[in-house]
Design an enzyme around this catalytic site. Sequence first.
Site, short mmCIF file in Angstrom:
data_model
loop_
_atom_site.label_atom_id
_atom_site.label_comp_id
_atom_site.label_asym_id
_atom_site.label_seq_id
_atom_site.Cartn_x
_atom_site.Cartn_y
_atom_site.Cartn_z
N ASN A 1 0.70 -1.28 0.13
CA ASN A 1 0.04 -0.09 0.05
C ASN A 1 0.87 1.22 0.12
O ASN A 1 1.48 1.59 1.16
CB ASN A 1 -0.82 0.12 1.39
CG ASN A 1 -1.72 1.21 1.50
OD1 ASN A 1 -1.81 2.06 0.40
ND2 ASN A 1 -2.13 1.29 2.55
N TRP A 2 1.01 1.89 -1.09
CA TRP A 2 1.73 3.03 -1.43
C TRP A 2 1.31 4.34 -0.68
O TRP A 2 2.03 5.52 -0.76
CB TRP A 2 2.21 3.04 -2.88
CG TRP A 2 3.15 2.13 -3.26
CD1 TRP A 2 3.65 1.10 -2.26
CD2 TRP A 2 3.63 1.66 -4.74
NE1 TRP A 2 4.45 0.09 -3.25
CE2 TRP A 2 4.32 0.50 -4.66
CE3 TRP A 2 3.59 2.43 -5.84
CZ2 TRP A 2 4.96 0.17 -5.72
CZ3 TRP A 2 4.14 1.93 -7.06
CH2 TRP A 2 4.76 0.56 -6.81
N LYS A 3 -0.08 4.51 -0.44
CA LYS A 3 -0.45 5.45 0.22
C LYS A 3 -0.46 6.93 -0.84
O LYS A 3 -0.12 6.64 -1.81
CB LYS A 3 0.02 5.63 1.58
CG LYS A 3 -0.18 4.37 2.59
CD LYS A 3 0.04 4.70 4.05
CE LYS A 3 -0.26 3.25 4.67
NZ LYS A 3 -0.26 3.44 6.16
N HIS B 1 -9.93 0.97 4.94
CA HIS B 1 -8.57 1.27 5.66
C HIS B 1 -8.71 2.08 6.84
O HIS B 1 -9.53 3.16 6.66
CB HIS B 1 -7.43 1.83 4.64
CG HIS B 1 -5.96 1.89 5.28
ND1 HIS B 1 -5.65 2.84 6.08
CD2 HIS B 1 -5.02 0.98 4.93
CE1 HIS B 1 -4.58 2.57 6.22
NE2 HIS B 1 -3.92 1.21 5.72
N GLU C 1 -7.16 4.69 8.04
CA GLU C 1 -6.81 5.99 7.49
C GLU C 1 -7.79 6.82 7.00
O GLU C 1 -8.02 8.02 7.25
CB GLU C 1 -5.50 6.02 6.86
CG GLU C 1 -4.33 5.88 7.73
CD GLU C 1 -2.94 5.16 6.69
OE1 GLU C 1 -2.98 5.39 5.65
OE2 GLU C 1 -2.00 4.77 7.55
N GLU D 1 -5.49 -5.02 10.50
CA GLU D 1 -4.70 -4.04 10.41
C GLU D 1 -4.64 -3.32 11.83
O GLU D 1 -5.54 -2.11 11.77
CB GLU D 1 -4.61 -3.04 9.45
CG GLU D 1 -4.40 -3.64 8.14
CD GLU D 1 -3.75 -2.58 7.13
OE1 GLU D 1 -2.54 -2.90 6.98
OE2 GLU D 1 -4.60 -1.63 6.96
N GLY E 1 2.40 1.79 10.87
CA GLY E 1 3.57 2.90 10.79
C GLY E 1 4.05 3.09 12.05
O GLY E 1 4.86 3.91 12.17
N SER F 1 3.07 -2.41 10.11
CA SER F 1 4.60 -2.65 10.41
C SER F 1 5.36 -4.00 10.05
O SER F 1 6.28 -4.30 10.80
CB SER F 1 4.96 -2.14 11.83
OG SER F 1 4.75 -0.85 12.19
N GLY G 1 2.73 -1.36 4.45
CA GLY G 1 2.91 0.21 4.03
C GLY G 1 4.37 0.62 3.79
O GLY G 1 4.88 0.45 2.88
N GLY G 2 4.65 1.17 4.82
CA GLY G 2 6.16 1.61 4.41
C GLY G 2 7.18 1.09 4.04
O GLY G 2 7.89 1.38 2.88
C1 PEP Z 1 -0.88 0.26 6.26
O1 PEP Z 1 -1.30 1.34 6.68
O2 PEP Z 1 -1.95 -0.42 5.44
C2 PEP Z 1 0.15 -0.35 6.81
C3 PEP Z 1 0.35 -1.71 6.85
O3 PEP Z 1 1.20 0.56 7.07
P1 PEP Z 1 2.50 0.04 7.85
O4 PEP Z 1 3.29 -1.29 7.04
O5 PEP Z 1 3.53 1.27 7.41
O6 PEP Z 1 2.30 -0.02 9.23
#
Ligand code: PEP
Length: 260
Positions: free
Chosen positions: A14-16, A100, A102, A172, A178, A217, A238-239
Amino acid sequence: MRALKQRPLLVMGNWKMHGDQAKVRALLRELCAAELSPGAPEIAVLPAFVHLADAVRVLKGGPIAWGAQDICRHPDGAHTGDVSAAMLVDYNCRFVLVGHSERRRSHGEGDALVAAKFKAARRAGLQPVLCLGEDLVQREAGRASQVVTRQLEAVLASCTPRDLRPVVLAYEPIWAIGSGAAAGAEQAQEMHALLRGCIAARGLEYARDTRILYGGSVCAENAAALFEMPDVDGVLVGGASLRAQEFLAICRAAAAFQAR
Ligand code: PEP
């Protein structure tokens, strides 16, 4: 624990709202150039809408699928700023995130809207990935199970049996997203088993086919332990998905698990 999963693993990035054209193209090219073994998991990336055309151009014909991070509940019309299911299909998207955390938080998306988006995606032939998760206050109050069950049931209640096959969920926990502090593998397993149990109440065959991803994470160091869990069918990253080599390392950990 068991060595073999019933469901093929799925690794999704997920490149957000990160990057610009140059960075996204470089990331796509690096992923595209990677050697993926035949035992590789299913892999998908979710760029921002404005970068979907680049994803199509670079990834077309290869093993990495793509999708979107959100969808409009309406099929078309006067919905300024929204993107419809048909538009995503037109870009050959396979997946789309719905619910999601967010978006639930910063766009006020509630269970009813998430359910409507899930159905809009499903009816257009996209694979919705329904995101569920509790925040830290809810977890510390012992309400994590109740929260994710409510989020899931809100969608299931509006689904026909056809909508349920196959379902992809992403557990999640908001406190893990994050933060650098992923849920422990056993902690994730406990929630995944709970979610699969909710699906099983609607029919065992649905539960068997449902893929439940863990997100929060995930990185190259913790992915392998997650894949060992019987109800973890992949990861939503994500990150770490913004770093091609780290994302590929996660894909390789999945491939190594599947090759056993
Ligand atoms: C996300 O927001 O979908 C996610 C998994 O982020 P991260 O891996 O950065 O925690």
